[in-house]
Write a protein that holds these residues in place. Sequence first.
Motif, mmCIF file in Angstrom:
data_model
loop_
_atom_site.group_PDB
_atom_site.id
_atom_site.type_symbol
_atom_site.label_atom_id
_atom_site.label_comp_id
_atom_site.label_asym_id
_atom_site.label_seq_id
_atom_site.Cartn_x
_atom_site.Cartn_y
_atom_site.Cartn_z
ATOM 1 N N ALA A 1 28.909 44.015 33.570
ATOM 2 C CA ALA A 1 30.071 44.834 33.755
ATOM 3 C C ALA A 1 31.263 43.940 32.973
ATOM 4 O O ALA A 1 32.176 44.524 32.283
ATOM 5 N N LEU A 2 31.429 42.739 32.886
ATOM 6 C CA LEU A 2 32.505 41.753 32.312
ATOM 7 C C LEU A 2 32.438 42.233 30.906
ATOM 8 O O LEU A 2 33.372 42.641 30.148
ATOM 9 N N ALA A 3 31.399 42.195 30.310
ATOM 10 C CA ALA A 3 31.260 42.388 28.724
ATOM 11 C C ALA A 3 31.528 43.982 28.200
ATOM 12 O O ALA A 3 32.158 44.280 27.635
ATOM 13 N N GLY A 4 31.171 44.845 29.313
ATOM 14 C CA GLY A 4 31.703 46.331 29.269
ATOM 15 C C GLY A 4 33.068 46.519 29.187
ATOM 16 O O GLY A 4 33.666 47.161 28.675
ATOM 17 N N SER B 1 34.858 41.949 42.740
ATOM 18 C CA SER B 1 34.740 43.268 41.702
ATOM 19 C C SER B 1 35.931 42.886 40.662
ATOM 20 O O SER B 1 36.412 41.886 40.564
ATOM 21 N N LEU B 2 35.764 43.664 39.638
ATOM 22 C CA LEU B 2 36.448 43.667 38.570
ATOM 23 C C LEU B 2 37.514 44.858 38.480
ATOM 24 O O LEU B 2 37.130 45.902 38.982
ATOM 25 N N ALA B 3 38.404 44.848 37.611
ATOM 26 C CA ALA B 3 39.407 45.901 37.382
ATOM 27 C C ALA B 3 39.685 46.723 38.378
ATOM 28 O O ALA B 3 39.633 47.843 38.649
ATOM 29 N N ALA B 4 40.192 45.853 39.572
ATOM 30 C CA ALA B 4 40.977 46.323 40.858
ATOM 31 C C ALA B 4 39.826 47.334 41.452
ATOM 32 O O ALA B 4 40.101 48.411 41.848
ATOM 33 N N GLY B 5 38.475 46.757 41.727
ATOM 34 C CA GLY B 5 37.562 47.648 42.730
ATOM 35 C C GLY B 5 36.748 48.556 41.821
ATOM 36 O O GLY B 5 35.847 49.184 42.342
ATOM 37 N N HIS C 1 39.444 31.615 38.894
ATOM 38 C CA HIS C 1 38.352 31.703 39.593
ATOM 39 C C HIS C 1 37.590 33.221 39.693
ATOM 40 O O HIS C 1 37.027 33.583 40.519
ATOM 41 N N LEU C 2 37.635 33.765 38.427
ATOM 42 C CA LEU C 2 37.342 35.083 38.391
ATOM 43 C C LEU C 2 35.818 35.454 38.859
ATOM 44 O O LEU C 2 35.435 36.388 39.610
ATOM 45 N N GLY C 3 34.901 34.338 38.533
ATOM 46 C CA GLY C 3 33.490 34.572 39.003
ATOM 47 C C GLY C 3 33.243 34.645 40.415
ATOM 48 O O GLY C 3 32.106 34.920 40.413
ATOM 49 N N GLY C 4 34.240 34.181 41.243
ATOM 50 C CA GLY C 4 33.999 34.380 42.426
ATOM 51 C C GLY C 4 34.626 35.440 43.262
ATOM 52 O O GLY C 4 34.310 35.664 44.653
ATOM 53 N N ARG C 5 35.047 36.504 42.439
ATOM 54 C CA ARG C 5 35.785 37.444 42.986
ATOM 55 C C ARG C 5 34.732 38.764 43.029
ATOM 56 O O ARG C 5 33.629 38.851 42.535
ATOM 57 N N GLN D 1 42.202 54.387 41.278
ATOM 58 C CA GLN D 1 41.467 53.138 40.679
ATOM 59 C C GLN D 1 42.293 52.026 40.911
ATOM 60 O O GLN D 1 42.185 50.923 40.186
ATOM 61 N N MET D 2 43.138 51.875 41.961
ATOM 62 C CA MET D 2 43.911 50.638 42.351
ATOM 63 C C MET D 2 43.575 50.188 43.710
ATOM 64 O O MET D 2 44.103 50.528 44.475
ATOM 65 N N ARG D 3 42.387 49.549 43.708
ATOM 66 C CA ARG D 3 41.904 49.321 45.111
ATOM 67 C C ARG D 3 41.798 47.641 45.127
ATOM 68 O O ARG D 3 41.946 46.935 43.977
ATOM 69 N N PHE D 4 41.565 47.001 46.135
ATOM 70 C CA PHE D 4 41.188 45.561 46.103
ATOM 71 C C PHE D 4 40.428 45.141 47.425
ATOM 72 O O PHE D 4 40.319 46.139 48.292
ATOM 73 N N ASP D 5 39.725 44.012 47.242
ATOM 74 C CA ASP D 5 38.881 43.596 48.165
ATOM 75 C C ASP D 5 39.403 42.792 49.316
ATOM 76 O O ASP D 5 40.346 41.866 48.796
#
Length: 326
Positions: free
Chosen positions: A287-290, A275-279, A269-273, A206-210
């Motif tokens: 998802a952010l709250a979770g 995905s979260l948590a390395a994909g 600028h997290l809101g523009g990415r 679970q170490m991915r990137f966009d």
Amino acid sequence: MPSLLPLVLAATMSTAAWAQPRHGAPADGDDIGRIDQISTVLYIGGAGIFLMVALVMALAMHGPERVRRALANPALIVAAGVAFPVLALTALLLWVLGPGPLAARSSGMAAVRIEVTGELWWWRVRYLDRSGTLLFETANDVRLPAGQTVEFLLRSDNVIHSFWIPELAGKLDMMPGRVNRLRVMASAPGVFRGQCAEYCGAQHAQMRFDVQVLAPAQFDEWLRQQRQPARLAGPELRHGEQLFQQACAQCHAVRGTPATGTMGPDLTHLGGRPSLAAGVLPNNVGALAGWIAGGQHIKPGNAMPAFDQWPGEDLRAVARYLESLK
């Protein structure tokens, strides 16, 4: 002879399949296109030699006596068993080791320089100017200009990782105490996914990137936006910002605010990415709250503590504030 028939048919069908145009083949980067070309040529060449050897062996075992006698000629054996392999393998070796797209771009200054550090288990991405000065930092989000050479400076401060964008270039290890360099040029805009290709611990998978390849004008605009500090929180987001500053600023940075932590990802600028948590999760308020409440359940062993003691109203307030950082 009957025992050879399945092998001959398999090689023939495999060769035919490889010879057909392959829609969606990974050739979006110059280097991966070169790898694809080399693989195709070597596979077809190997299959062709296999078929030729199978035919000669069948003739030697079951052919007419005149043919079998000719195949027993010592000169033919030396030519086919020694001279041909030496010539064929030498030619293939020279072609494979010949200058490819990467060698052609190895000299000169790259248009974009990006330093990527493998963390446990996410990617710290820092965009640099030509002199090596930091422009801005982001995380798990790589943007490239189409048709321009990009140089990645690959580092690790913990264990060995491996940086890999399968559709653009080959993988390259990230070694502690060493900076490895990888040059990439994407041929056209597109959206891709990168992955750590070296086992690095519990959350390696679970170490991915966009990766987004943009038209040059779009890329320049993205660079300009990323260099700006975070927008000021309005009254409706003030509660979430205050909670963030109290609980998260020790580990995370948001440029333009008192949050200057460096242990975790920069969230300016997290809101523009994408995905979260390395994909691992899509980027939205839920998802952010979770993730804030149960990151250890979603990605066990990561360095972020779970804030499951917060009431739902506070979790949503922080998530809305982070989602606004675009």
